[in-house]
Design an enzyme around this catalytic site. Structure first.
Site, PDB file in Angstrom:
ATOM      1  NE  ARG A 138      -9.838  -3.397  -2.936  1.00 20.50           N
ATOM      2  CZ  ARG A 138      -9.289  -2.626  -1.992  1.00 20.50           C
ATOM      3  NH1 ARG A 138      -8.100  -2.935  -1.493  1.00 20.50           N
ATOM      4  NH2 ARG A 138      -9.891  -1.544  -1.565  1.00 20.50           N
ATOM      5  CE1 TYR A 141      -9.834   3.032   6.245  1.00 16.40           C
ATOM      6  CE2 TYR A 141      -8.914   4.208   8.113  1.00 16.40           C
ATOM      7  CZ  TYR A 141      -8.816   3.779   6.809  1.00 16.40           C
ATOM      8  OH  TYR A 141      -7.705   4.082   6.079  1.00 16.40           O
ATOM      9  CE  LYS A 142      -8.280  -0.196   4.742  1.00 14.46           C
ATOM     10  NZ  LYS A 142      -6.833  -0.172   4.598  1.00 14.46           N
ATOM     11  CG  ASP A 160      -0.339  -2.000   7.093  1.00 14.46           C
ATOM     12  OD1 ASP A 160      -1.449  -2.305   7.575  1.00 14.46           O
ATOM     13  OD2 ASP A 160      -0.152  -0.989   6.396  1.00 14.46           O
ATOM     14  CG  PHE A 176      -2.016   0.873   1.284  1.00 11.09           C
ATOM     15  CD1 PHE A 176      -3.168   0.553   0.577  1.00 11.09           C
ATOM     16  CD2 PHE A 176      -1.978   2.046   2.002  1.00 11.09           C
ATOM     17  CE1 PHE A 176      -4.273   1.401   0.608  1.00 11.09           C
ATOM     18  CE2 PHE A 176      -3.069   2.901   2.030  1.00 11.09           C
ATOM     19  CZ  PHE A 176      -4.220   2.573   1.327  1.00 11.09           C
TER      20      PHE A 176
END
Ligand SMILES: *Cc1c(COP(=O)(O)O)cnc(C)c1O
Length: 412
Positions: free
Chosen positions: A371, A223-224, A198, A128
């Site tokens: 995705r 928040y995922k 991560d 990322f």
């Protein structure tokens, strides 16, 4: 398999779904199938009540005394204690606050400090973007360090005694490829390097055991899959054997051992609280805390089993309905991937837009990927089948060709 057989199979799987009861806690717009819980988890009504209480009672009525009375001061660690069991950490080992990006910087710096004389931060090139940026920034403020990239070669070949720290995502945000934390930690430690993990695309989705895998530091997003809300504060975990050796990169007063003595020189709190920098984001923490309540009732093995079941159904139905239209990008072995699937198609962007318009929310990632995230708490097998059938219609009718689906938005 024909459509009916798929439908029967989905109905059976939903009937036996031990997590089905949790769906009612979430509010998802009618007719919408939300396959983007890996980017922003869905909303629970319980959060509204909790935030309202913090706003009206704690802030509105009790004002500053809420730092003591409501215990706001301790929230970064108390909320961390709710995340701890989800990642295999112990009580008092997780601090919540700031963004994932900021915590990555703090975590990387902490591990590099423990390795004086080593000069390399090893980063996955395909990680990322923010992860690489944070490593570059650390190398800029600490010129004795530089960034080395790990591409597709075997990890052993880029790992040597120059490496201070690796910065790795357990689950790749694009492809869903998953690294074996235990094996990577062992390999890194064998040459004296440390690892900053991560866990943004892992937490709340797949089994994680930071202590059992002998990890050093882990950082993740809330928040995922944890459904903490847009911009919910991130978390950082530091192995208890390391925490006392770390001088935080951002030694804010809220991580000081005695913040209200306002000393000239910083003295870190003995525990994980030293990783808290400034004043905690109380409103966001209230939302996150409420979102996490449900996790104490969730069996994580059931989450893992259901995500596999949802993903397998999606793949089989898609291959049956639209054979060879999309190229699967994610590993096929459930043990080697996270909770999302990516597929390549030259027209991925407009296809995703047409799907969203038809109520199936997934997302697009460069260079050409559709995705889809599978959040077991609020998705059913029937949802998964329905999403494949809407995608099939869009492809057969070529609806994605409409001009409005070709325009790139700021957030994809
Ligand atoms: C989502 C995500 C982040 C998010 O970083 P923020 O600073 O919270 O915006 C970081 N790393 C990975 C791998 C992610 O998936």
């Amino acid at each position: 398999m024909n459509d009916q057989i798929f439908e029967c199979r989905a109905a059976e799987l939903d009937q036996d779904d031990p997590l089905a009861e949790f769906r009612g806690s979430f509010s998802i717009p009618a007719g919408q199938i939300y396959l983007d819980g890996n980017s922003l988890g869905a909303y629970q009504d319980a959060i509204h009540k909790r935030v309202q209480h913090t706003l009206k009672k704690e802030w509105g009525e009790s004002l500053i005394s809420s730092w003591n009375q409501a215990g706001w001061f301790d929230w970064p660690i108390q909320v961390g204690d709710k995340i701890a069991p989800l990642i295999g950490a112990g009580v008092g080992q997780v601090a919540v606050g700031d963004s994932t990006s900021v915590n990555l910087f703090k975590g990387l710096d902490a591990l590099c400090q423990l390795q004086p004389g080593r000069r390399v931060i090893l980063v996955q090139e395909k990680n990322f973007a923010t992860d690489g940026y944070m490593a570059q920034a650390l190398a800029r403020v600490n010129p004795s360090l530089h960034v080395r990239y790990w591409r597709d070669e075997p990890l052993e070949s880029v790992l040597d005694e120059q490496v201070a720290c690796l910065l790795l995502s357990q689950v790749d945000y694009r492809t869903s490829e998953r690294l074996d934390m235990s094996a990577v930690n062992r390999l890194a430690h064998s040459v004296g390097a440390r690892v900053c993990w991560d866990l943004s695309h892992s937490t709340g989705a797949i089994p994680v055991d930071v202590l059992g895998t002998e990890s050093d530091i882990a950082v993740g997003c809330t928040y995922k899959y944890l459904n903490g809300g847009p911009g919910a504060p991130a978390y950082i975990w530091v192995h208890p054997s390391l925490i006392e050796q770390i001088q935080p990169a951002l030694p804010g007063w809220m991580g000081d051992a005695r913040p209200f003595e306002f000393q000239v020189d910083y003295q870190p709190h003995p525990g994980i609280r030293r990783m808290v920098c400034g004043t905690p984001q109380i409103l966001s923490l209230a939302a996150l805390d409420a979102a996490l309540d449900l996790w104490s009732e969730v069996d994580l093995a059931q989450i893992d089993a259901k995500r596999q079941s949802l993903m397998a159904l999606f793949e089989t139905a898609l291959a049956e309905q639209l054979p060879s239209v999309f190229e699967p990008i994610s590993p096929s072995d459930p043990a080697r991937r996270g909770s999302h699937l990516s597929f390549s198609h030259p027209n991925a962007y407009p296809i995703v837009q047409a799907l969203i318009d038809d109520g199936v929310v997934g997302d697009y990632r460069d260079p050409s990927y559709l995705r889809f995230g599978f959040a077991p708490l609020y998705l059913s097998h029937a949802d998964v089948l329905e999403s494949v059938s809407r995608l099939t219609r869009i492809m057969r009718e070529e609806r994605w060709r409409a001009p409005e689906f070709q325009v790139r938005k700021v957030v994809t």
